[in-house]
Design a protein around this motif. Sequence first.
Motif, PDB file in Angstrom:
ATOM      1  N   LEU A 249      41.726 -25.988 -65.866  1.00 23.64           N
ATOM      2  CA  LEU A 249      41.317 -26.578 -64.597  1.00 23.64           C
ATOM      3  C   LEU A 249      41.120 -28.081 -64.743  1.00 23.64           C
ATOM      4  O   LEU A 249      40.803 -28.583 -65.816  1.00 23.64           O
ATOM      5  N   ARG A 250      41.310 -28.784 -63.639  1.00 26.58           N
ATOM      6  CA  ARG A 250      40.884 -30.179 -63.529  1.00 26.58           C
ATOM      7  C   ARG A 250      39.688 -30.169 -62.573  1.00 26.58           C
ATOM      8  O   ARG A 250      39.773 -29.597 -61.484  1.00 26.58           O
ATOM      9  N   ARG A 251      38.602 -30.777 -62.983  1.00 30.03           N
ATOM     10  CA  ARG A 251      37.366 -30.644 -62.204  1.00 30.03           C
ATOM     11  C   ARG A 251      36.704 -32.010 -62.017  1.00 30.03           C
ATOM     12  O   ARG A 251      36.595 -32.807 -62.942  1.00 30.03           O
ATOM     13  N   ALA A 252      36.262 -32.260 -60.781  1.00 31.28           N
ATOM     14  CA  ALA A 252      35.467 -33.447 -60.461  1.00 31.28           C
ATOM     15  C   ALA A 252      34.094 -32.980 -59.999  1.00 31.28           C
ATOM     16  O   ALA A 252      33.986 -32.004 -59.241  1.00 31.28           O
ATOM     17  N   THR A 253      33.050 -33.663 -60.452  1.00 33.63           N
ATOM     18  CA  THR A 253      31.691 -33.289 -60.058  1.00 33.63           C
ATOM     19  C   THR A 253      30.972 -34.496 -59.474  1.00 33.63           C
ATOM     20  O   THR A 253      31.275 -35.649 -59.801  1.00 33.63           O
ATOM     21  N   PHE A 254      30.010 -34.210 -58.619  1.00 28.65           N
ATOM     22  CA  PHE A 254      29.181 -35.253 -58.021  1.00 28.65           C
ATOM     23  C   PHE A 254      27.765 -34.714 -57.910  1.00 28.65           C
ATOM     24  O   PHE A 254      27.541 -33.676 -57.290  1.00 28.65           O
ATOM     25  N   GLU A 255      26.802 -35.410 -58.555  1.00 27.32           N
ATOM     26  CA  GLU A 255      25.407 -34.967 -58.494  1.00 27.32           C
ATOM     27  C   GLU A 255      24.542 -35.875 -57.624  1.00 27.32           C
ATOM     28  O   GLU A 255      23.709 -35.392 -56.866  1.00 27.32           O
ATOM     29  N   LYS A 256      24.743 -37.183 -57.723  1.00 24.62           N
ATOM     30  CA  LYS A 256      23.933 -38.081 -56.912  1.00 24.62           C
ATOM     31  C   LYS A 256      24.509 -39.485 -56.978  1.00 24.62           C
ATOM     32  O   LYS A 256      25.334 -39.811 -57.846  1.00 24.62           O
ATOM     33  N   VAL A 257      24.066 -40.320 -56.053  1.00 25.17           N
ATOM     34  CA  VAL A 257      24.326 -41.751 -56.119  1.00 25.17           C
ATOM     35  C   VAL A 257      22.983 -42.446 -55.939  1.00 25.17           C
ATOM     36  O   VAL A 257      22.143 -42.017 -55.154  1.00 25.17           O
ATOM     37  N   VAL A 258      22.767 -43.480 -56.725  1.00 24.15           N
ATOM     38  CA  VAL A 258      21.567 -44.313 -56.607  1.00 24.15           C
ATOM     39  C   VAL A 258      22.025 -45.703 -56.186  1.00 24.15           C
ATOM     40  O   VAL A 258      22.949 -46.266 -56.792  1.00 24.15           O
ATOM     41  N   TYR A 259      21.412 -46.243 -55.135  1.00 31.23           N
ATOM     42  CA  TYR A 259      21.752 -47.603 -54.746  1.00 31.23           C
ATOM     43  C   TYR A 259      20.483 -48.432 -54.590  1.00 31.23           C
ATOM     44  O   TYR A 259      19.392 -47.908 -54.345  1.00 31.23           O
ATOM     45  N   THR A 260      20.621 -49.726 -54.778  1.00 31.33           N
ATOM     46  CA  THR A 260      19.501 -50.665 -54.704  1.00 31.33           C
ATOM     47  C   THR A 260      19.548 -51.366 -53.362  1.00 31.33           C
ATOM     48  O   THR A 260      20.530 -52.043 -53.042  1.00 31.33           O
ATOM     49  N   GLU A 261      18.487 -51.181 -52.586  1.00 35.08           N
ATOM     50  CA  GLU A 261      18.448 -51.782 -51.264  1.00 35.08           C
ATOM     51  C   GLU A 261      17.395 -52.882 -51.202  1.00 35.08           C
ATOM     52  O   GLU A 261      16.477 -52.945 -52.028  1.00 35.08           O
TER      53      GLU A 261
END
Length: 345
Positions: free
Chosen positions: A154-166
Amino acid sequence: MPYTPPNGTDIADVTLHDTNYAIKYEPREAWNQSTFSALSKPKDTFHYSSSQGNFPNSGSLHQVTFELQGVALYVYGASEDALRTLDPKPYLHAPIDVCLNDECHPVDVHQAYLDAVDGSHAPVLLWSHSGLSPNKTTFVHIRMLAGESPAGVLRRATFEKVVYTEVRPKSPVAHPIPRGIYHKKTVLYDSVDRFPLARWSTESGASGPYGSVLNDMWHGKMPQWSYSARGHSFKIYGPPLESMKNVEHAAQRICLDHTYCHYVDVGHIYLSIPDSHEKLPVLIWSVDGIDPFTDHTITSEMVDRFYDHEARVMALSHIETLWVEIPPPPPPPPPPPPPPPPPPK
């Protein structure tokens, strides 16, 4: 070079978990959500998309999209521990593109996992970027790139979170204020303005009554509440976990003074509460360090995309505010008595 916020502002990190309302997955049927037991909290989640053979064969991009207004962002994939909870089939990390508006950056995800300091337990930093304009909205697309994989892999992409500075407003007043007397006030749910009031109900909870309202896709405007007061700190609490088990939580759009807004992932907050805290009210959102001598308005509106037509709940227990009173200065000391008259000659 670190970002220096303008006078009257400060910077803070904001986390968007994979289940946040602000994040969209396209095509929706190509992405799956997984829940696992995390090292630092009872449960956590991530999204993943898998493919086999020559991808994409349907002509559609598998991508994660969201927008933000900040000066930097950090994209995280699932930890190795989290990936082990999926099926044991062999897989490769699919490379991705992270596109900011129209500018795309290829990411070697395999190398990011090799470089991870604690990839087994912690989410893996896939890519980061700074130098964004805090005054402009940045549209982010995370795209799973095409490629081939060996048979059965398999080819797999994962996404758990994004953190940004505001960049956010900062009080012109430093605490503690000289001669200031600090007060804490608890405002119960039935003392805030709720709309439409007829759709709100009072429930009995582990720590006392609370207000709740269901989403309703047939009534146009979503339920909301509003509260105005003077203070430099506001904390919004939901009912304890014990009262909200087996409940589907609606996301909320919470705003300070109608301008500083966040999509709050209430469901993820409750998911991370340990059972040992199940009788305690749950902190949903807070803001601190704002002007203590100005009236502020907090609003919360239920948001829902109605993907699955599930009944979801927005609930409010109470709001805690901190405000400061400055008493008038003490009166000046009385003038000294006049000197006695000179003795007669």
